[in-house]
Enzyme design. Structure first.
Site, PDB file in Angstrom:
ATOM      1  N   TYR A 135       0.821  -1.202   0.000  1.00  0.00           N
ATOM      2  CA  TYR A 135       0.000   0.000   0.000  1.00  0.00           C
ATOM      3  C   TYR A 135       0.856   1.254   0.000  1.00  0.00           C
ATOM      4  CZ  TYR A 135       0.994   0.850   4.970  1.00  0.00           C
ATOM      5  OH  TYR A 135       1.616   1.121   6.152  1.00  0.00           O
ATOM      6  N   LYS A 181       6.493  -2.062   1.856  1.00  0.00           N
ATOM      7  CA  LYS A 181       5.314  -1.461   2.487  1.00  0.00           C
ATOM      8  C   LYS A 181       4.130  -2.413   2.353  1.00  0.00           C
ATOM      9  CE  LYS A 181       3.258   3.140   3.106  1.00  0.00           C
ATOM     10  NZ  LYS A 181       3.318   3.180   4.561  1.00  0.00           N
ATOM     11  N   GLU A 215      12.474   2.156  14.061  1.00  0.00           N
ATOM     12  CA  GLU A 215      11.539   3.196  13.636  1.00  0.00           C
ATOM     13  C   GLU A 215      10.275   3.057  14.484  1.00  0.00           C
ATOM     14  OE1 GLU A 215      10.111   2.639   9.581  1.00  0.00           O
ATOM     15  OE2 GLU A 215      10.028   0.474   9.855  1.00  0.00           O
ATOM     16  N   LEU A 217      11.237   1.266   6.920  1.00  0.00           N
ATOM     17  CA  LEU A 217      10.585   1.745   5.703  1.00  0.00           C
ATOM     18  C   LEU A 217      11.306   3.017   5.229  1.00  0.00           C
ATOM     19  CD1 LEU A 217       8.052   1.290   3.855  1.00  0.00           C
ATOM     20  CD2 LEU A 217       7.051   3.208   5.082  1.00  0.00           C
TER      21      LEU A 217
END
Ligand SMILES: Cc1ncc(COP(=O)(O)O)c(C=O)c1O
Length: 287
Positions: A33, A148, A181, A206
């Site tokens: 996505y 992702k 993250e 990411l």
């Protein structure tokens, strides 16, 4: 008011939109996505978002659902049909519909493409003024968070952990004590001498589009950015900390696991970066 979504070739009311129960996205999280911001009728940083989509798809051997040119037309149509001035576009591509079987379907099937929009605003002004709290949890995601993927269960649980603890975000901490993250944001700290530190790109985080843009903007403004892993300990003793994403922008972090960061207020470097990013954001993409 129900928005208009795009579902596999048709523009439909979001409230009427349906996907097949044998869609592999639904059954296996077999899909990817993108979340793209819309500012002043324009998609922000569309090109890098489509490049990242291409990388996610090719890493998982999922076919593009249509050509990139057609996807751009669909996105423009959706903005127009929804009269969307400011908001968010959510775009999802899955491997398609096939009888349930873990292995990829042997027959060639079209990938599914679903795009929806939201008028949800950005976080409230006081969050940027006051800063937010972050809590931490051991890194427990699969080895490829750079893809992702819609498979977000650890991220969902991590975000809920934040909510449960009155925090805005949860940072994942790897086996070496370094912050990877957040559940839906990239993590940054500012050290003495105004050195801005963020983890380098790799398979473990990411490649945030906001991260990429901010590095570009900061370097153009002669600010010092170092891409290297940083420990949770360093973060707690940093002068400033912040997180970035399409929806959180550049959000100051003033508390990590109940330790106050710096003065406990958003610092000057973070505020400067937020201003740079907001300026970029409000320009949207050139049409
Ligand atoms: C795990 C994770 N890291 C970082 C980000 C930030 O990426 P971007 O700046 O492209 O929104 C996101 C955004 O959804 C995310 O889910």
């Amino acid at each position: 008011m129900s928005e208009i979504a795009y579902v596999n070739g048709r523009y439909v009311l979001t409230s009427d939109a349906m996907v097949n129960i044998e869609d592999r996205g639904y059954q296996f999280s077999d899909g990817v996505y993108e979340v793209i911001a819309v500012a002043n009728h324009s998609l922000v940083d569309l090109d890098p978002h489509l490049e990242r989509l291409d990388r996610s798809l090719s890493n998982l051997n999922i076919e593009w659902p249509c050509s990139e040119r057609v996807l751009r037309i669909i996105l423009a149509q959706l903005l127009k049909r929804n009269r969307l001035k400011d908001g968010i576009v959510y775009l999802q591509v899955t491997r398609g519909v096939a009888p349930r079987n873990h292995a990829f379907p042997t027959a060639i099937i079209p990938s599914s493409l679903v795009i929806s929009v939201s008028r949800a605003g950005r976080p409230s002004r006081d969050k940027f003024i006051e800063g937010v709290k972050v809590v931490t949890t051991p890194e427990n995601r699969w080895g490829r968070p750079d893809i992702k993927s819609v498979s977000l269960l650890p991220n969902v649980l991590a975000k809920q952990f934040a909510v449960h603890n009155g925090a805005f975000e949860t940072w994942f901490v790897d086996d070496h004590g370094a912050v990877t993250e957040g559940s839906s944001t990239n993590a940054w700290i500012v050290l003495s001498g105004q050195e801005i530190v963020t983890r380098p790109l790799g398979n473990d985080i990411l490649a945030g589009i906001t991260r990429m843009k901010l590095i570009e903007l900061a370097r153009a403004g002669n600010m010092r950015i170092t891409e290297r892993p940083f420990s949770l300990d360093e973060a707690m003793n940093a002068e400033e900390a912040f997180i970035t994403s399409t929806t959180a922008f550049v959000m100051p972090v003033v508390e990590i696991d109940e330790n106050v960061v710096g003065t406990g207020k958003p610092g000057p470097v973070t505020q400067n970066l937020l201003a740079l990013y907001e300026d970029h954001f409000s320009q949207g993409d050139e049409k």
